[in-house]
Design an enzyme around this catalytic site. Sequence first.
Site, PDB file in Angstrom:
ATOM      1  N   GLU A 155       0.857  -1.192   0.000  1.00  0.00           N
ATOM      2  CA  GLU A 155       0.000   0.000   0.000  1.00  0.00           C
ATOM      3  C   GLU A 155       0.890   1.238   0.000  1.00  0.00           C
ATOM      4  O   GLU A 155       2.099   1.138   0.208  1.00  0.00           O
ATOM      5  CB  GLU A 155      -0.930  -0.010   1.222  1.00  0.00           C
ATOM      6  CG  GLU A 155      -1.986  -1.108   1.132  1.00  0.00           C
ATOM      7  CD  GLU A 155      -2.962  -1.159   2.292  1.00  0.00           C
ATOM      8  OE1 GLU A 155      -4.099  -1.533   2.059  1.00  0.00           O
ATOM      9  OE2 GLU A 155      -2.560  -0.840   3.429  1.00  0.00           O
ATOM     10  N   HIS A 160      -9.388   9.222   3.006  1.00  0.00           N
ATOM     11  CA  HIS A 160      -8.936   8.135   2.135  1.00  0.00           C
ATOM     12  C   HIS A 160      -9.126   8.608   0.703  1.00  0.00           C
ATOM     13  O   HIS A 160     -10.175   9.148   0.363  1.00  0.00           O
ATOM     14  CB  HIS A 160      -9.751   6.869   2.398  1.00  0.00           C
ATOM     15  CG  HIS A 160      -9.110   5.632   1.836  1.00  0.00           C
ATOM     16  ND1 HIS A 160      -9.017   5.411   0.483  1.00  0.00           N
ATOM     17  CD2 HIS A 160      -8.516   4.579   2.437  1.00  0.00           C
ATOM     18  CE1 HIS A 160      -8.390   4.256   0.276  1.00  0.00           C
ATOM     19  NE2 HIS A 160      -8.072   3.736   1.447  1.00  0.00           N
ATOM     20  N   ARG A 180      -1.008   8.695   1.712  1.00  0.00           N
ATOM     21  CA  ARG A 180      -2.414   8.999   1.493  1.00  0.00           C
ATOM     22  C   ARG A 180      -2.767  10.486   1.414  1.00  0.00           C
ATOM     23  O   ARG A 180      -3.605  10.891   0.632  1.00  0.00           O
ATOM     24  CB  ARG A 180      -3.193   8.439   2.676  1.00  0.00           C
ATOM     25  CG  ARG A 180      -4.097   7.390   2.251  1.00  0.00           C
ATOM     26  CD  ARG A 180      -4.728   6.778   3.401  1.00  0.00           C
ATOM     27  NE  ARG A 180      -4.654   5.357   3.161  1.00  0.00           N
ATOM     28  CZ  ARG A 180      -5.164   4.471   3.953  1.00  0.00           C
ATOM     29  NH1 ARG A 180      -5.740   4.848   5.078  1.00  0.00           N
ATOM     30  NH2 ARG A 180      -5.093   3.217   3.654  1.00  0.00           N
ATOM     31  N   HIS A 220     -11.840   9.308   6.718  1.00  0.00           N
ATOM     32  CA  HIS A 220     -11.554   7.887   6.932  1.00  0.00           C
ATOM     33  C   HIS A 220     -11.025   7.571   8.321  1.00  0.00           C
ATOM     34  O   HIS A 220     -11.456   6.603   8.941  1.00  0.00           O
ATOM     35  CB  HIS A 220     -10.539   7.463   5.874  1.00  0.00           C
ATOM     36  CG  HIS A 220     -10.175   6.012   5.890  1.00  0.00           C
ATOM     37  ND1 HIS A 220     -11.088   5.006   5.710  1.00  0.00           N
ATOM     38  CD2 HIS A 220      -8.972   5.388   6.051  1.00  0.00           C
ATOM     39  CE1 HIS A 220     -10.482   3.823   5.754  1.00  0.00           C
ATOM     40  NE2 HIS A 220      -9.205   4.025   5.981  1.00  0.00           N
ATOM     41  N   ARG A 278      -1.401   8.844   9.194  1.00  0.00           N
ATOM     42  CA  ARG A 278      -1.223   7.404   9.440  1.00  0.00           C
ATOM     43  C   ARG A 278      -0.773   6.674   8.186  1.00  0.00           C
ATOM     44  O   ARG A 278      -1.318   6.872   7.100  1.00  0.00           O
ATOM     45  CB  ARG A 278      -2.553   6.802   9.893  1.00  0.00           C
ATOM     46  CG  ARG A 278      -2.511   5.302  10.068  1.00  0.00           C
ATOM     47  CD  ARG A 278      -3.857   4.797  10.514  1.00  0.00           C
ATOM     48  NE  ARG A 278      -4.835   4.950   9.464  1.00  0.00           N
ATOM     49  CZ  ARG A 278      -5.344   3.945   8.757  1.00  0.00           C
ATOM     50  NH1 ARG A 278      -4.968   2.703   9.004  1.00  0.00           N
ATOM     51  NH2 ARG A 278      -6.251   4.160   7.842  1.00  0.00           N
TER      52      ARG A 278
HETATM   53  P1  FAD Z   1     -14.005  -0.054  15.925  1.00  0.00           P
HETATM   54  O1  FAD Z   1     -13.652  -1.289  15.208  1.00  0.00           O
HETATM   55  O2  FAD Z   1     -14.574   1.054  15.126  1.00  0.00           O
HETATM   56  O3  FAD Z   1     -15.020  -0.456  17.069  1.00  0.00           O
HETATM   57  C1  FAD Z   1     -15.622   0.539  17.852  1.00  0.00           C
HETATM   58  C2  FAD Z   1     -16.550  -0.134  18.842  1.00  0.00           C
HETATM   59  O4  FAD Z   1     -16.966   0.829  19.800  1.00  0.00           O
HETATM   60  C3  FAD Z   1     -17.810  -0.710  18.245  1.00  0.00           C
HETATM   61  O5  FAD Z   1     -18.069  -1.948  18.855  1.00  0.00           O
HETATM   62  C4  FAD Z   1     -18.896   0.294  18.647  1.00  0.00           C
HETATM   63  O6  FAD Z   1     -20.173  -0.269  18.797  1.00  0.00           O
HETATM   64  C5  FAD Z   1     -18.358   0.715  19.990  1.00  0.00           C
HETATM   65  N1  FAD Z   1     -18.843   2.015  20.479  1.00  0.00           N
HETATM   66  C6  FAD Z   1     -18.693   3.238  19.930  1.00  0.00           C
HETATM   67  N2  FAD Z   1     -19.259   4.172  20.698  1.00  0.00           N
HETATM   68  C7  FAD Z   1     -19.802   3.526  21.758  1.00  0.00           C
HETATM   69  C8  FAD Z   1     -20.555   3.928  22.882  1.00  0.00           C
HETATM   70  N3  FAD Z   1     -20.897   5.216  23.104  1.00  0.00           N
HETATM   71  N4  FAD Z   1     -20.957   2.981  23.769  1.00  0.00           N
HETATM   72  C9  FAD Z   1     -20.666   1.667  23.577  1.00  0.00           C
HETATM   73  N5  FAD Z   1     -19.943   1.233  22.534  1.00  0.00           N
HETATM   74  C10 FAD Z   1     -19.526   2.151  21.629  1.00  0.00           C
HETATM   75  N6  FAD Z   1      -7.056  -0.166   9.155  1.00  0.00           N
HETATM   76  C11 FAD Z   1      -6.056  -1.038   8.860  1.00  0.00           C
HETATM   77  O7  FAD Z   1      -5.093  -1.158   9.621  1.00  0.00           O
HETATM   78  N7  FAD Z   1      -6.142  -1.800   7.733  1.00  0.00           N
HETATM   79  C12 FAD Z   1      -7.178  -1.725   6.866  1.00  0.00           C
HETATM   80  O8  FAD Z   1      -7.217  -2.433   5.877  1.00  0.00           O
HETATM   81  C13 FAD Z   1      -8.218  -0.805   7.141  1.00  0.00           C
HETATM   82  N8  FAD Z   1      -9.280  -0.674   6.307  1.00  0.00           N
HETATM   83  C14 FAD Z   1     -10.324   0.123   6.685  1.00  0.00           C
HETATM   84  C15 FAD Z   1     -11.467   0.169   5.880  1.00  0.00           C
HETATM   85  C16 FAD Z   1     -12.571   0.893   6.287  1.00  0.00           C
HETATM   86  C17 FAD Z   1     -13.802   0.934   5.419  1.00  0.00           C
HETATM   87  C18 FAD Z   1     -12.532   1.625   7.499  1.00  0.00           C
HETATM   88  C19 FAD Z   1     -13.718   2.409   7.959  1.00  0.00           C
HETATM   89  C20 FAD Z   1     -11.381   1.618   8.282  1.00  0.00           C
HETATM   90  C21 FAD Z   1     -10.283   0.868   7.880  1.00  0.00           C
HETATM   91  N9  FAD Z   1      -9.130   0.817   8.656  1.00  0.00           N
HETATM   92  C22 FAD Z   1      -8.121  -0.055   8.337  1.00  0.00           C
HETATM   93  C23 FAD Z   1      -9.090   1.480   9.962  1.00  0.00           C
HETATM   94  C24 FAD Z   1      -9.400   0.441  11.047  1.00  0.00           C
HETATM   95  O9  FAD Z   1     -10.387  -0.432  10.571  1.00  0.00           O
HETATM   96  C25 FAD Z   1      -9.885   1.093  12.324  1.00  0.00           C
HETATM   97  O10 FAD Z   1      -9.027   2.127  12.702  1.00  0.00           O
HETATM   98  C26 FAD Z   1      -9.930   0.071  13.443  1.00  0.00           C
HETATM   99  O11 FAD Z   1     -10.676  -1.055  13.059  1.00  0.00           O
HETATM  100  C27 FAD Z   1     -10.533   0.683  14.686  1.00  0.00           C
HETATM  101  O12 FAD Z   1     -10.716  -0.346  15.626  1.00  0.00           O
HETATM  102  P2  FAD Z   1     -11.301   0.008  17.044  1.00  0.00           P
HETATM  103  O13 FAD Z   1     -11.340  -1.261  17.802  1.00  0.00           O
HETATM  104  O14 FAD Z   1     -10.548   1.157  17.604  1.00  0.00           O
HETATM  105  O15 FAD Z   1     -12.778   0.560  16.745  1.00  0.00           O
HETATM  106  C1  SIN Z   2      -7.500   0.310   2.575  1.00  0.00           C
HETATM  107  O1  SIN Z   2      -7.690  -0.880   2.398  1.00  0.00           O
HETATM  108  O2  SIN Z   2      -7.210   1.124   1.706  1.00  0.00           O
HETATM  109  C2  SIN Z   2      -7.610   0.827   3.968  1.00  0.00           C
HETATM  110  C3  SIN Z   2      -6.354   0.609   4.657  1.00  0.00           C
HETATM  111  C4  SIN Z   2      -6.268   1.480   5.857  1.00  0.00           C
HETATM  112  O3  SIN Z   2      -7.082   2.362   6.061  1.00  0.00           O
HETATM  113  O4  SIN Z   2      -5.316   1.269   6.607  1.00  0.00           O
END
Ligand code: FAD
Ligand code: SIN
Length: 537
Positions: free
Chosen positions: A118, A240, A286, A347, A382
């Site tokens: 990437e 993104h 990015r 993003h 990032r």
């Molecule tokens: P999340 O996975 O967002 O989980 C948040 C949790 O908090 C959920 O369970 C939600 O219900 C809960 N929550 C929120 N507010 C409350 C509340 N008030 N009370 C109770 N629960 C609450 N990163 C990479 O490294 N590689 C990738 O390929 C990549 N692709 C991506 C593609 C997309 C479409 C997106 C949107 C992001 C991508 N990212 C990627 C970024 C990465 O997915 C996120 O940064 C990461 O998954 C965040 O994980 P997290 O556990 O912090 O939060």
């Molecule tokens: C992507 O697959 O382009 C998302 C990767 C990321 O947000 O880290």
Amino acid sequence: MSAFSESEHVDFLVLGGGVAGLTFALEAAGHGSVLVLTKRQRSEGSTQYAQGGIASVLGGDDRFELHVEDTLVAGAGLCKREAVEVTVREGPERIRWLRTLGVEFDKEGPEHLHLTREGGHSRRRIAHAKDTTGREVERALLAACEARGIRLVEDAVAVDLVTSGKLGLGGPNRALGAYVLERASRDVSAISAGVTVLATGGAGKVYLCTTNPDVSTGDGVAMAWRAGASVANMEFFQFHPTGLYHPDAKNFLISEALRGEGGILRNKAGEAFMARYDPRKELAPRDVVARSIDAEIKRRGDDCAFLDMTHLPKPFLLEHFPNIYATCREFGIDMAVQPLPVVPVAHFMCGGVVTDLVGRTSVPHLYAVGEVACTGLHGANRLASNSLLEGLVFGRRAAIRAADELSEVGGTRPRIPAWNPGAALAPDEGVVVTHNWDEVRRLMWNYVGIVRTQKRLTRARTRLALLRGEIRDYYWQYRLTPDLVELRNVADVAMLIVECALRRKESRGLHYVLDYPEKDDRQLHDTVLSLGDLDGR
Ligand code: FAD
Ligand code: SIN
């Protein structure tokens, strides 16, 4: 009936069930009682939608130093080297751990993982499960939690943190748990906890167009802010480069891995334009690619750019990107024969609640892990696929530290008063909520987007002050609903982004402001805000 008892107490209260929260829960489970809350259905969060994969040093030609260097370059001078070092060095072990939980990464031959590439990465180092890595990781983590008997309650919305300061108890302000609204019954329960963990993910919903799911409303940052924790670097919101541009696609991402495998960005006239903006072309970091697309679209007056994959064989596209291929087909686009229409969209939140290297915030007994946290890993931008990794590394580190801390907290169980609804009425003006939601997100999109000016930021500050006043009045007059809780948080997070952006009078990483188009190394420091800094704003 409420899922919680009247005097609910747990050792570890984990707000969020994505990669960070579930990793914390699994690591903490042997050390005390764990309760995980999710705002909607258990798997709903950004983790579930991650496509590209997880960056880690796994290839024969790769070294820790190279991953560290790539992360530091993307971060434009603001990464904390120690945070980068621990993340990179602990990465391969975290990938092994996921494999022991049953995560099926794509393989190349019987032994080795297939690694994709990437933007900003000098080597192939992204472990992935086709183009649905997040779904596979979330599945395995949830299954592991279930096997361990970890308690998880869905549709439970944390409203606010409870702190000793808010309760008027003596001593330094510390976290004591949270008030939680149950979606179905609209009951608010008080849950006391030895350690409270924010794992609530990002805040893409602050912007009109985003890759993020609906739950990403910045609740953790807003709650931490109101509880007195330090928040930093909110001006660095990552766009993104390639969200699918289609009237029916609400928030569909076209993974950066497509460019990693040779995708070419073209304008409406079919010209490949990236070489005019950066010698690294489609694989520049990015922020550079997103700004280049934005500039090209604006220069020509087009409504989108195009990502061309048509020179790659269809079987290759189907093998590597089955989900993207199938989803685009549903929108009537065959990426084997047509370039994909794309635009940059909000993003990832690079800033967040300030933590140390073991997830501790500035408020004792309050931890933050995952996207909600500002660990110093990302700096001003990032590097792609570093955030699932961050959740895995810091989720574990925080759990180890929190388990030690629990023995220090001992058996104290502060009594948290029941939620006081006051004279709150049943909401009768739902339009206030929907209107203000829309207004905040639209003004952030138009005034606080990829390219900023001081004038637009100041306008945004004025508008947000008015909106937040209105929302505050409504919040205290009417009974809580999940939408109202989120609206209040989105408005608070928007205000924090604007305040941080106004303080950084230079362009660096993701923060690009026309009035100060160059980097100014005298400002090579984090933008840290605490409650007292904003005069009650
Ligand atoms: P999340 O996975 O967002 O989980 C948040 C949790 O908090 C959920 O369970 C939600 O219900 C809960 N929550 C929120 N507010 C409350 C509340 N008030 N009370 C109770 N629960 C609450 N990163 C990479 O490294 N590689 C990738 O390929 C990549 N692709 C991506 C593609 C997309 C479409 C997106 C949107 C992001 C991508 N990212 C990627 C970024 C990465 O997915 C996120 O940064 C990461 O998954 C965040 O994980 P997290 O556990 O912090 O939060
Ligand atoms: C992507 O697959 O382009 C998302 C990767 C990321 O947000 O880290």
